[in-house]
Design an enzyme around this catalytic site. Structure first.
Site: not given
Ligand code: GLV
Ligand code: GLV
Length: 321
Positions: A158, A241, A270, A288, A290
Protein backbone atom coordinates in the site's frame (compact mmCIF):
# COMPACT_ATOMS: atom_id res chain seq x y z
CA UNK A 1 -16.82 -5.53 31.66
CA UNK A 2 -13.43 -6.27 30.22
CA UNK A 3 -10.16 -4.56 31.03
CA UNK A 4 -8.12 -3.03 28.21
CA UNK A 5 -4.51 -2.18 29.06
CA UNK A 6 -2.90 0.51 26.92
CA UNK A 7 0.89 0.58 27.22
CA UNK A 8 1.22 4.33 26.67
CA UNK A 9 -0.98 7.34 26.04
CA UNK A 10 -2.57 7.40 22.55
CA UNK A 11 -5.19 9.83 21.15
CA UNK A 12 -8.36 9.80 23.22
CA UNK A 13 -10.98 9.07 20.53
CA UNK A 14 -10.50 5.30 20.47
CA UNK A 15 -10.22 5.05 24.24
CA UNK A 16 -13.54 6.87 24.52
CA UNK A 17 -15.14 4.33 22.16
CA UNK A 18 -13.83 1.51 24.33
CA UNK A 19 -15.35 3.11 27.44
CA UNK A 20 -18.65 3.63 25.62
CA UNK A 21 -18.61 -0.06 24.75
CA UNK A 22 -18.47 -0.71 28.49
CA UNK A 23 -14.82 -1.57 28.86
CA UNK A 24 -12.49 -0.49 31.59
CA UNK A 25 -9.53 1.30 29.99
CA UNK A 26 -6.25 1.40 31.90
CA UNK A 27 -3.53 3.56 30.34
CA UNK A 28 0.01 3.09 31.62
CA UNK A 29 0.94 6.13 33.64
CA UNK A 30 4.58 6.05 32.63
CA UNK A 31 5.50 8.69 30.08
CA UNK A 32 7.79 6.37 28.17
CA UNK A 33 8.28 2.84 26.96
CA UNK A 34 7.64 0.25 29.69
CA UNK A 35 10.66 -1.86 30.53
CA UNK A 36 9.99 -5.56 30.42
CA UNK A 37 9.71 -5.80 34.21
CA UNK A 38 7.39 -2.78 34.37
CA UNK A 39 5.27 -4.31 31.61
CA UNK A 40 5.04 -7.67 33.40
CA UNK A 41 4.19 -5.92 36.69
CA UNK A 42 1.41 -3.91 35.00
CA UNK A 43 -0.07 -7.04 33.49
CA UNK A 44 0.01 -8.80 36.87
CA UNK A 45 -1.69 -5.80 38.48
CA UNK A 46 -4.49 -5.39 35.91
CA UNK A 47 -4.88 -8.87 34.38
CA UNK A 48 -6.28 -7.36 31.16
CA UNK A 49 -8.54 -9.01 28.59
CA UNK A 50 -6.98 -6.94 25.80
CA UNK A 51 -3.70 -5.10 25.28
CA UNK A 52 -3.19 -2.09 23.04
CA UNK A 53 0.51 -2.18 22.27
CA UNK A 54 2.92 0.12 20.46
CA UNK A 55 5.73 -0.76 18.06
CA UNK A 56 8.15 -0.03 20.90
CA UNK A 57 6.67 -2.85 23.06
CA UNK A 58 8.09 -6.33 22.69
CA UNK A 59 5.24 -8.83 22.91
CA UNK A 60 6.84 -12.23 23.46
CA UNK A 61 5.96 -15.45 25.25
CA UNK A 62 6.83 -13.96 28.69
CA UNK A 63 4.39 -11.10 28.18
CA UNK A 64 1.63 -13.42 26.96
CA UNK A 65 2.31 -15.73 29.92
CA UNK A 66 1.87 -12.78 32.29
CA UNK A 67 -1.54 -11.95 30.81
CA UNK A 68 -3.51 -15.21 30.97
CA UNK A 69 -6.90 -13.58 30.22
CA UNK A 70 -5.74 -11.70 27.14
CA UNK A 71 -7.75 -12.37 23.97
CA UNK A 72 -6.30 -9.73 21.68
CA UNK A 73 -3.12 -7.75 21.15
CA UNK A 74 -4.12 -4.68 19.12
CA UNK A 75 -0.96 -3.06 17.81
CA UNK A 76 -1.11 0.70 17.29
CA UNK A 77 0.98 0.47 14.08
CA UNK A 78 0.84 -1.13 10.69
CA UNK A 79 4.14 -2.93 11.29
CA UNK A 80 3.96 -5.73 13.88
CA UNK A 81 7.49 -7.10 13.97
CA UNK A 82 7.45 -6.26 17.71
CA UNK A 83 4.96 -9.09 18.30
CA UNK A 84 5.74 -12.79 18.30
CA UNK A 85 2.70 -13.73 16.24
CA UNK A 86 3.54 -17.43 16.56
CA UNK A 87 3.47 -17.31 20.35
CA UNK A 88 0.16 -15.44 20.21
CA UNK A 89 -1.29 -17.94 17.77
CA UNK A 90 -0.21 -20.86 19.94
CA UNK A 91 -2.31 -19.33 22.74
CA UNK A 92 -5.20 -18.47 20.38
CA UNK A 93 -4.64 -14.77 20.98
CA UNK A 94 -5.69 -12.50 18.13
CA UNK A 95 -3.19 -9.95 16.77
CA UNK A 96 -4.33 -6.86 14.85
CA UNK A 97 -2.61 -3.88 13.25
CA UNK A 98 -3.64 -0.54 11.71
CA UNK A 99 -3.24 -0.81 7.93
CA UNK A 100 -4.69 1.58 5.38
CA UNK A 101 -5.41 4.63 7.55
CA UNK A 102 -1.76 5.65 7.57
CA UNK A 103 -0.87 4.85 3.96
CA UNK A 104 -1.24 8.37 2.56
CA UNK A 105 0.40 9.94 5.59
CA UNK A 106 3.49 7.74 5.51
CA UNK A 107 3.73 8.17 1.73
CA UNK A 108 3.58 11.96 2.07
CA UNK A 109 6.32 11.92 4.70
CA UNK A 110 8.40 9.71 2.44
CA UNK A 111 8.03 12.19 -0.43
CA UNK A 112 8.90 15.00 2.02
CA UNK A 113 12.09 13.13 2.95
CA UNK A 114 12.98 12.66 -0.69
CA UNK A 115 12.46 16.34 -1.52
CA UNK A 116 14.23 17.43 1.64
CA UNK A 117 17.39 15.51 0.78
CA UNK A 118 17.44 16.27 -2.96
CA UNK A 119 16.68 19.98 -2.42
CA UNK A 120 19.00 20.03 0.61
CA UNK A 121 16.39 21.79 2.72
CA UNK A 122 17.51 20.94 6.30
CA UNK A 123 21.14 21.67 5.43
CA UNK A 124 20.24 24.99 3.80
CA UNK A 125 17.91 25.85 6.69
CA UNK A 126 20.71 25.30 9.21
CA UNK A 127 23.04 27.47 7.11
CA UNK A 128 20.54 30.29 6.76
CA UNK A 129 19.35 30.44 10.34
CA UNK A 130 22.89 30.45 11.72
CA UNK A 131 23.64 33.61 9.76
CA UNK A 132 25.99 32.13 7.20
CA UNK A 133 23.96 33.43 4.27
CA UNK A 134 25.82 36.44 2.83
CA UNK A 135 23.87 36.87 -0.40
CA UNK A 136 22.75 35.01 -3.52
CA UNK A 137 25.48 32.89 -5.07
CA UNK A 138 25.41 30.81 -8.25
CA UNK A 139 26.92 27.73 -6.64
CA UNK A 140 25.05 27.81 -3.35
CA UNK A 141 23.43 24.49 -2.32
CA UNK A 142 23.10 22.89 -5.72
CA UNK A 143 20.55 20.09 -5.42
CA UNK A 144 19.22 17.36 -7.68
CA UNK A 145 16.17 17.38 -9.98
CA UNK A 146 13.69 14.53 -9.76
CA UNK A 147 11.67 14.90 -12.97
CA UNK A 148 12.59 12.16 -15.42
CA UNK A 149 14.70 10.37 -12.80
CA UNK A 150 14.07 6.79 -11.76
CA UNK A 151 12.52 5.95 -8.41
CA UNK A 152 13.15 2.39 -7.25
CA UNK A 153 10.52 1.11 -4.84
CA UNK A 154 11.46 -1.88 -2.68
CA UNK A 155 8.15 -3.36 -1.54
CA UNK A 156 5.12 -2.35 -3.60
CA UNK A 157 2.44 -2.74 -0.94
CA UNK A 158 0.00 0.00 0.00
CA UNK A 159 2.61 2.55 1.08
CA UNK A 160 5.15 1.81 -1.65
CA UNK A 161 2.40 2.08 -4.27
CA UNK A 162 1.19 5.43 -2.98
CA UNK A 163 4.76 6.79 -2.93
CA UNK A 164 5.19 5.59 -6.52
CA UNK A 165 1.91 7.23 -7.53
CA UNK A 166 2.84 10.63 -6.09
CA UNK A 167 6.35 10.43 -7.54
CA UNK A 168 5.07 9.44 -10.97
CA UNK A 169 2.01 11.66 -11.31
CA UNK A 170 3.25 14.57 -9.23
CA UNK A 171 6.95 14.68 -9.96
CA UNK A 172 7.22 12.96 -13.33
CA UNK A 173 9.57 10.23 -12.12
CA UNK A 174 9.93 6.83 -13.79
CA UNK A 175 9.07 3.95 -11.49
CA UNK A 176 10.75 0.58 -11.15
CA UNK A 177 10.06 -1.76 -8.25
CA UNK A 178 10.82 -5.05 -6.64
CA UNK A 179 8.09 -7.03 -4.97
CA UNK A 180 7.34 -10.72 -4.66
CA UNK A 181 4.47 -10.17 -7.05
CA UNK A 182 3.43 -7.97 -9.94
CA UNK A 183 1.51 -4.84 -8.98
CA UNK A 184 -1.13 -4.24 -11.65
CA UNK A 185 -1.77 -0.67 -10.54
CA UNK A 186 1.89 0.25 -10.87
CA UNK A 187 2.26 -1.60 -14.16
CA UNK A 188 -0.79 -0.22 -15.92
CA UNK A 189 -1.40 3.17 -14.29
CA UNK A 190 2.20 4.27 -13.81
CA UNK A 191 3.88 2.23 -16.53
CA UNK A 192 6.18 0.93 -13.85
CA UNK A 193 8.46 -2.02 -14.39
CA UNK A 194 8.85 -4.85 -11.90
CA UNK A 195 12.39 -6.15 -11.44
CA UNK A 196 12.85 -9.76 -10.47
CA UNK A 197 16.02 -8.88 -8.52
CA UNK A 198 16.48 -6.21 -5.84
CA UNK A 199 19.98 -5.77 -7.28
CA UNK A 200 18.57 -4.41 -10.55
CA UNK A 201 16.48 -1.84 -8.70
CA UNK A 202 19.56 -0.70 -6.80
CA UNK A 203 21.72 -0.46 -9.93
CA UNK A 204 19.20 1.49 -12.00
CA UNK A 205 17.57 3.90 -9.53
CA UNK A 206 18.36 7.54 -8.84
CA UNK A 207 16.37 7.32 -5.63
CA UNK A 208 15.65 4.07 -3.77
CA UNK A 209 12.77 4.02 -1.28
CA UNK A 210 12.20 1.12 1.12
CA UNK A 211 8.68 -0.12 2.02
CA UNK A 212 9.10 -3.74 3.05
CA UNK A 213 7.99 -5.15 6.40
CA UNK A 214 10.76 -6.26 8.78
CA UNK A 215 11.08 -10.04 8.47
CA UNK A 216 14.01 -12.44 8.79
CA UNK A 217 14.26 -12.26 5.00
CA UNK A 218 14.38 -8.43 4.90
CA UNK A 219 16.74 -7.82 7.86
CA UNK A 220 19.88 -6.19 6.38
CA UNK A 221 18.35 -6.53 2.92
CA UNK A 222 20.51 -3.50 2.16
CA UNK A 223 23.91 -4.56 3.41
CA UNK A 224 27.34 -3.29 2.38
CA UNK A 225 27.40 -5.21 -0.92
CA UNK A 226 23.87 -4.16 -1.87
CA UNK A 227 24.43 -0.49 -1.04
CA UNK A 228 27.56 -0.64 -3.19
CA UNK A 229 25.40 -1.46 -6.22
CA UNK A 230 23.73 1.96 -6.02
CA UNK A 231 24.87 4.80 -8.25
CA UNK A 232 27.25 7.30 -6.60
CA UNK A 233 24.62 9.93 -7.49
CA UNK A 234 21.74 8.02 -5.85
CA UNK A 235 19.78 8.65 -2.67
CA UNK A 236 18.33 6.12 -0.22
CA UNK A 237 15.07 6.78 1.64
CA UNK A 238 13.76 4.61 4.49
CA UNK A 239 10.44 5.05 6.27
CA UNK A 240 9.82 1.33 6.90
CA UNK A 241 11.92 -0.32 9.61
CA UNK A 242 15.52 0.51 10.50
CA UNK A 243 17.00 -3.00 10.56
CA UNK A 244 16.20 -3.44 6.86
CA UNK A 245 19.38 -1.41 6.30
CA UNK A 246 22.79 -2.25 7.76
CA UNK A 247 23.19 1.20 9.27
CA UNK A 248 26.94 0.96 9.87
CA UNK A 249 27.41 0.07 6.20
CA UNK A 250 25.19 2.97 5.20
CA UNK A 251 27.16 5.44 7.32
CA UNK A 252 30.40 4.21 5.74
CA UNK A 253 28.91 4.52 2.24
CA UNK A 254 27.76 8.08 2.97
CA UNK A 255 31.10 9.05 4.51
CA UNK A 256 32.95 7.67 1.49
CA UNK A 257 30.47 9.27 -0.92
CA UNK A 258 29.61 5.90 -2.43
CA UNK A 259 26.04 7.21 -2.56
CA UNK A 260 24.95 10.82 -2.55
CA UNK A 261 22.62 10.97 0.41
CA UNK A 262 20.04 9.30 2.60
CA UNK A 263 16.83 10.33 4.31
CA UNK A 264 15.73 8.19 7.22
CA UNK A 265 12.70 8.12 9.50
CA UNK A 266 13.75 4.85 11.15
CA UNK A 267 16.99 3.49 12.62
CA UNK A 268 18.49 0.12 13.25
CA UNK A 269 18.67 0.50 17.04
CA UNK A 270 16.06 3.14 17.86
CA UNK A 271 16.36 5.59 19.45
CA UNK A 272 20.16 5.22 19.13
CA UNK A 273 21.84 6.13 15.86
CA UNK A 274 25.00 4.62 14.49
CA UNK A 275 27.94 6.87 15.46
CA UNK A 276 28.72 9.30 12.67
CA UNK A 277 25.24 9.30 11.15
CA UNK A 278 24.08 12.51 12.78
CA UNK A 279 27.33 14.28 11.82
CA UNK A 280 26.76 13.84 8.10
CA UNK A 281 25.42 16.76 6.07
CA UNK A 282 24.16 14.47 3.30
CA UNK A 283 21.55 12.92 5.57
CA UNK A 284 18.05 13.99 6.59
CA UNK A 285 16.77 12.43 9.79
CA UNK A 286 13.32 12.36 11.40
CA UNK A 287 12.38 10.46 14.60
CA UNK A 288 10.00 7.71 13.34
CA UNK A 289 7.15 10.16 12.71
CA UNK A 290 6.06 9.19 9.19
CA UNK A 291 2.50 8.37 10.33
CA UNK A 292 2.36 11.21 12.85
CA UNK A 293 -0.38 13.55 11.73
CA UNK A 294 -3.25 14.59 13.96
CA UNK A 295 -5.71 13.04 11.52
CA UNK A 296 -3.99 9.71 11.14
CA UNK A 297 -3.03 9.13 14.75
CA UNK A 298 -6.71 9.71 15.63
CA UNK A 299 -7.84 7.20 13.01
CA UNK A 300 -5.30 4.68 14.30
CA UNK A 301 -6.78 5.11 17.79
CA UNK A 302 -10.30 4.45 16.44
CA UNK A 303 -9.00 1.43 14.54
CA UNK A 304 -7.36 -0.26 17.53
CA UNK A 305 -10.57 0.35 19.48
CA UNK A 306 -12.71 -1.25 16.75
CA UNK A 307 -10.41 -4.26 16.73
CA UNK A 308 -10.55 -4.67 20.51
CA UNK A 309 -14.33 -4.19 20.67
CA UNK A 310 -14.89 -6.82 17.95
CA UNK A 311 -12.54 -9.36 19.51
CA UNK A 312 -13.97 -8.95 23.01
CA UNK A 313 -17.47 -9.46 21.58
CA UNK A 314 -16.31 -12.75 20.09
CA UNK A 315 -16.22 -11.45 16.53
CA UNK A 316 -13.38 -11.47 14.01
CA UNK A 317 -11.75 -8.03 14.19
CA UNK A 318 -11.42 -6.09 10.93
CA UNK A 319 -7.62 -5.97 10.97
CA UNK A 320 -6.49 -9.38 12.13
CA UNK A 321 -2.98 -10.08 10.84
C1 GLV B 1 4.88 2.76 12.08
O1 GLV B 1 6.06 2.60 11.91
C2 GLV B 1 3.91 1.73 11.89
O2 GLV B 1 4.28 0.57 11.63
O3 GLV B 1 2.72 2.04 12.00
C1 GLV C 1 1.83 -1.25 4.63
O1 GLV C 1 0.80 -0.69 5.00
C2 GLV C 1 2.10 -1.47 3.23
O2 GLV C 1 1.41 -2.35 2.68
O3 GLV C 1 2.94 -0.79 2.65
Amino acid sequence: MATVFVTREIPESGLEKLRQAGHDVVVSEKDGVLTKSEFLASLAAHNPDAIISLLTDTIDADVLEAAPRVQIIANYAVGYNNISVEDAKAREIIVTNTPGVLTDTVAEHTIALMLAITSRIPEADRYTRTGEYKGWAPMLFLGTDLKGKTLGVLGAGRIGSRVAEIASKGLGMNIIYHDVKENEFLNSELHAQRKEAVEDVLRESDVVTVHVPLLDSTRHLLDEAMIRLMKPSAYLINSSRGPVIDEAALVAALQNREIKGAALDVFEHEPEMTPGLADLENVVITPHIASATEETRGKMSDMVAANVIAALAGNTPPNQV
